[in-house]
Motif scaffolding. Structure first.
Motif, short mmCIF file in Angstrom:
data_model
loop_
_atom_site.label_atom_id
_atom_site.label_comp_id
_atom_site.label_asym_id
_atom_site.label_seq_id
_atom_site.Cartn_x
_atom_site.Cartn_y
_atom_site.Cartn_z
N ALA A 36 0.67 -1.10 -0.06
CA ALA A 36 0.10 0.14 0.16
C ALA A 36 0.79 1.25 -0.09
CB ALA A 36 -0.89 0.23 1.26
N LEU A 66 -6.34 -1.43 6.39
CA LEU A 66 -6.12 -0.52 5.21
C LEU A 66 -7.41 -0.01 4.62
CD1 LEU A 66 -3.37 -2.85 4.05
CD2 LEU A 66 -2.83 -0.74 5.10
N THR A 91 -7.33 1.16 0.76
CA THR A 91 -6.73 0.10 -0.22
C THR A 91 -7.94 -0.83 -0.62
OG1 THR A 91 -4.35 0.55 0.58
CG2 THR A 91 -5.14 -1.47 -1.01
#
Length: 309
Positions: free
Chosen positions: A99, A123, A126
């Motif tokens: 990421a 995340l 992402t």
């Protein structure tokens, strides 16, 4: 971790369970449009999709790779045998590293339940795509299976579908039940040895007699038998399994005349399905493979929409 963000957008694809008929239909319609020549969305061009497969895969990995390339994305296929995960790095740290390098989406197959939800939580910026999770979820497989049936039958409400084999350990079966139940399949039958039938949390009528289970069905989906499980408990050995649950031309005649025969692959020919049926006119097995690319294009395109480049 919710799949839907605060703006009502599909942010990750972790499971089909509870996704809803409207969102599922939107993905199928977009996949169909892409197959018919619709131009991929411009927002995908130049984005980066990383494939992390912690279990063996041919169809799914190649399909995601082709899908991302056809959208104009950069594709990174991580070689896990030589990556830092083989040196003890955690999956989360590997994902964070990708990421940080600018990966917009991570396509992940993993044998442990809950991994995808954990990464989506850690995340949120992402996109996390579940390419196979333990025995629980394989959402893009469920979508491509639904697209395959929809190409022959627009209305599912009058159809009878049998899913046959090792349903207890099959993420394909669970995702199929999730998608077809939400799309209004008239009847779902779960067919197999008692020891391989799923827990009661999965809807569908149970059958241990295959002849009864597939009788008058419009769709018969065969599952790969994992031979390593046949030595445990009261699971039939291979020869007995063929006799009781193998799909051959004689047995297929019990289903509707033009019943579709499906299989997610890889096939154990001569065990769960005969050559004559696998290669016969009623089989849509290779159409499933073809549809997988379009479905995964639609999913990647949808998840990348609205994300900052």
């Amino acid at each position: 971790m919710p799949q839907i963000d605060q703006n009502g957008r599909l942010a990750h694809l972790l499971t089909l369970d509870g996704l809803g008929a409207a969102r599922i239909s939107d993905l199928l319609e977009r996949a169909a449009a892409l197959q018919q020549g619709a131009a991929p969305a411009a927002h995908c061009r130049g984005r980066t999709v990383a494939n992390l497969f912690f279990e063996p895969s041919t169809r799914t990995r190649a399909s995601f790779d082709l899908a991302a390339q056809r959208l104009g994305c950069h594709v990174l296929n991580l070689d896990l045998d030589t990556s830092s995960t083989s040196k003890g790095e955690t999956l989360l740290d590997t994902a964070r590293t990708l990421a940080a390098m600018g990966a917009d989406a991570l396509v992940i197959r993993h044998k442990e339940a809950g991994v995808h939800a954990m990464l989506a939580e850690a995340l949120p910026d992402t996109a996390i795509l579940n390419a196979g999770e333990a025995h629980l979820n394989h959402p893009t497989q469920g979508l491509l299976d639904a697209l395959t049936v929809r190409q022959r039958h627009a209305d599912f409400s009058q159809l009878h579908m049998a899913i046959v084999g090792d349903l207890k350990h099959s993420r394909v079966a669970r995702s199929a039940v999730h998608v077809f139940s939400q799309l209004g399949m008239g009847e779902l039958r779960l067919v197999g040895p008692d020891a391989l039938l799923p827990e009661a949390d999965l809807p569908g009528e149970r059958y241990t007699d295959m002849d009864a289970g597939i009788r008058d069905c419009d769709v018969v989906m065969m599952l790969r038998i994992q031979k390593e499980r046949m030595t445990a408990g009261n699971i039939p050995d291979a020869s007995e399994y063929v006799t009781r649950y193998g799909l051959d031309e004689r047995r297929l005649q019990l289903a509707r005349k033009d019943a579709l025969v499906m299989h997610p692959g890889p096939m154990n020919r001569g065990v769960e399905i005969s050559d004559a049926v696998a290669d016969g006119r009623q089989a849509v097995i290779w159409k499933q493979v073809e549809n997988g690319v379009a479905v995964r294009m639609a999913v990647i395109e949808t998840l990348l929409a609205g994300r900052p480049a």
